[in-house]
Design an enzyme around this catalytic site. Structure first.
Site, PDB file in Angstrom:
ATOM      1  N   LYS A  10      -1.112   7.235   3.750  1.00 46.47           N
ATOM      2  CA  LYS A  10      -2.489   7.527   3.357  1.00 46.47           C
ATOM      3  C   LYS A  10      -2.815   6.886   1.995  1.00 46.47           C
ATOM      4  O   LYS A  10      -1.901   6.441   1.278  1.00 46.47           O
ATOM      5  CB  LYS A  10      -2.669   9.048   3.306  1.00 46.47           C
ATOM      6  CG  LYS A  10      -2.540   9.752   4.671  1.00 46.47           C
ATOM      7  CD  LYS A  10      -2.682  11.271   4.496  1.00 46.47           C
ATOM      8  CE  LYS A  10      -2.757  12.026   5.804  1.00 46.47           C
ATOM      9  NZ  LYS A  10      -2.926  13.498   5.582  1.00 46.47           N
ATOM     10  N   PHE A  58     -12.993  21.855   5.034  1.00 40.72           N
ATOM     11  CA  PHE A  58     -12.543  20.722   4.211  1.00 40.72           C
ATOM     12  C   PHE A  58     -12.766  19.378   4.903  1.00 40.72           C
ATOM     13  O   PHE A  58     -12.340  18.331   4.391  1.00 40.72           O
ATOM     14  CB  PHE A  58     -11.057  20.887   3.853  1.00 40.72           C
ATOM     15  CG  PHE A  58     -10.144  21.047   5.052  1.00 40.72           C
ATOM     16  CD1 PHE A  58      -9.678  19.938   5.747  1.00 40.72           C
ATOM     17  CD2 PHE A  58      -9.747  22.304   5.474  1.00 40.72           C
ATOM     18  CE1 PHE A  58      -8.844  20.073   6.851  1.00 40.72           C
ATOM     19  CE2 PHE A  58      -8.907  22.460   6.579  1.00 40.72           C
ATOM     20  CZ  PHE A  58      -8.462  21.340   7.266  1.00 40.72           C
ATOM     21  N   ARG A  91       8.021  13.990  12.059  1.00 41.75           N
ATOM     22  CA  ARG A  91       7.410  15.209  11.483  1.00 41.75           C
ATOM     23  C   ARG A  91       8.410  15.908  10.558  1.00 41.75           C
ATOM     24  O   ARG A  91       8.029  16.450   9.519  1.00 41.75           O
ATOM     25  CB  ARG A  91       6.980  16.187  12.587  1.00 41.75           C
ATOM     26  CG  ARG A  91       5.736  15.822  13.359  1.00 41.75           C
ATOM     27  CD  ARG A  91       4.427  15.912  12.609  1.00 41.75           C
ATOM     28  NE  ARG A  91       4.002  17.219  12.168  1.00 41.75           N
ATOM     29  CZ  ARG A  91       2.767  17.495  11.739  1.00 41.75           C
ATOM     30  NH1 ARG A  91       1.824  16.551  11.738  1.00 41.75           N
ATOM     31  NH2 ARG A  91       2.448  18.673  11.313  1.00 41.75           N
ATOM     32  N   THR A  97       2.461  20.490   6.356  1.00 46.81           N
ATOM     33  CA  THR A  97       1.132  20.001   5.956  1.00 46.81           C
ATOM     34  C   THR A  97       0.820  20.285   4.491  1.00 46.81           C
ATOM     35  O   THR A  97       0.326  19.420   3.766  1.00 46.81           O
ATOM     36  CB  THR A  97       0.055  20.661   6.852  1.00 46.81           C
ATOM     37  OG1 THR A  97       0.410  20.454   8.210  1.00 46.81           O
ATOM     38  CG2 THR A  97      -1.321  20.085   6.583  1.00 46.81           C
ATOM     39  N   ARG A 108       6.392  14.796   2.078  1.00 46.13           N
ATOM     40  CA  ARG A 108       5.249  15.537   1.536  1.00 46.13           C
ATOM     41  C   ARG A 108       5.671  16.476   0.416  1.00 46.13           C
ATOM     42  O   ARG A 108       4.948  16.643  -0.581  1.00 46.13           O
ATOM     43  CB  ARG A 108       4.565  16.298   2.671  1.00 46.13           C
ATOM     44  CG  ARG A 108       3.805  15.376   3.616  1.00 46.13           C
ATOM     45  CD  ARG A 108       3.427  16.079   4.899  1.00 46.13           C
ATOM     46  NE  ARG A 108       2.367  15.386   5.624  1.00 46.13           N
ATOM     47  CZ  ARG A 108       1.803  15.868   6.722  1.00 46.13           C
ATOM     48  NH1 ARG A 108       2.198  17.032   7.225  1.00 46.13           N
ATOM     49  NH2 ARG A 108       0.840  15.202   7.327  1.00 46.13           N
ATOM     50  N   HIS A 125       0.473  10.611   7.339  1.00 45.30           N
ATOM     51  CA  HIS A 125       0.090  11.281   8.584  1.00 45.30           C
ATOM     52  C   HIS A 125       1.196  11.034   9.596  1.00 45.30           C
ATOM     53  O   HIS A 125       1.786   9.962   9.621  1.00 45.30           O
ATOM     54  CB  HIS A 125      -1.219  10.697   9.124  1.00 45.30           C
ATOM     55  CG  HIS A 125      -1.504  11.135  10.533  1.00 45.30           C
ATOM     56  ND1 HIS A 125      -2.085  12.345  10.822  1.00 45.30           N
ATOM     57  CD2 HIS A 125      -1.225  10.546  11.735  1.00 45.30           C
ATOM     58  CE1 HIS A 125      -2.178  12.484  12.137  1.00 45.30           C
ATOM     59  NE2 HIS A 125      -1.664  11.400  12.714  1.00 45.30           N
TER      60      HIS A 125
END
Ligand code: UDP
Ligand code: MG
Length: 166
Positions: A10, A58, A91, A97, A108, A125
């Site tokens: 991202k 959001f 993942r 998330t 992350r 992502h």
């Protein structure tokens, strides 16, 4: 069974020069990269990619984020990873998330942050399941940009009209 999953670095990941780190971490999966490109994300692509979240409070911020409007980097890096258990493996290394709650050594967890407006800037992502992966890969890539045959294709009237190098 072999499957494919969409990975996006991202705009925050690009701004923070994390592409190398992300690729290195994902190489732990031993999956194959079967497609990769840098993409300028327009409004239509952004909204289509996140269409399942359009009712979330959001959503508009998220659209701004993926278009690169919150960073000086108006681009994302899109890749398709391919191999056994690809979706789960990516993942797992990506992490949860919410970057504050993600495993601290996940991508992350290591590199994400929550903005003052509450958006999770979480660097990458990764597709959630096979249905999403197929929808997303078809959205981000044309068949001839992927080096394996993932999904059925058809001939179109536009065939042969693509620009070639002069
Ligand atoms: N997101 C957010 N706040 C939330 C949930 C999601 O900012 O409460 C953002 C975050 O960047 C996330 C993206 O929206 O990666 C897509 O949300 P999703 O629930 O699909 O999470 P993901 O599949 O990316 O883990
Ligand atoms: Mg998702």
């Amino acid at each position: 069974m072999k499957e494919a999953t969409l990975v996006l670095v991202k705009p925050d990941g690009l701004k923070k020069s994390l592409t190398g780190n992300v690729l290195t971490r994902l190489s732990e999966t031993k999956l194959e990269i079967v497609a990769a490109k840098i993409v300028r994300v327009d409004d239509k692509l952004a909204r289509e990619h996140y269409r399942g979240l359009s009712k979330e409070p959001f959503f508009e911020e998220l659209i701004q984020y993926i278009k690169g409007e919150l960073h000086e980097r108006k681009k994302v890096m899109a890749m398709a990873y391919y191999g056994g258990g690809a979706i789960r493996k990516v993942r797992e290394i990506a992490g949860g998330t919410n970057p504050e709650k993600a495993d601290s050594i996940s991508i992350r967890g290591q590199y994400g942050r929550i903005t003052t407006k509450g958006i999770y800037e979480n660097v990458i992502h990764a597709s959630t399941d096979q249905r999403d992966a197929e929808r997303e890969i078809k959205l981000w890539f044309q068949p001839d940009e992927i080096i394996v045959d993932l999904y059925p294709t058809k001939a179109t009237a536009a065939e042969g009209t693509r620009q070639a190098w002069a």
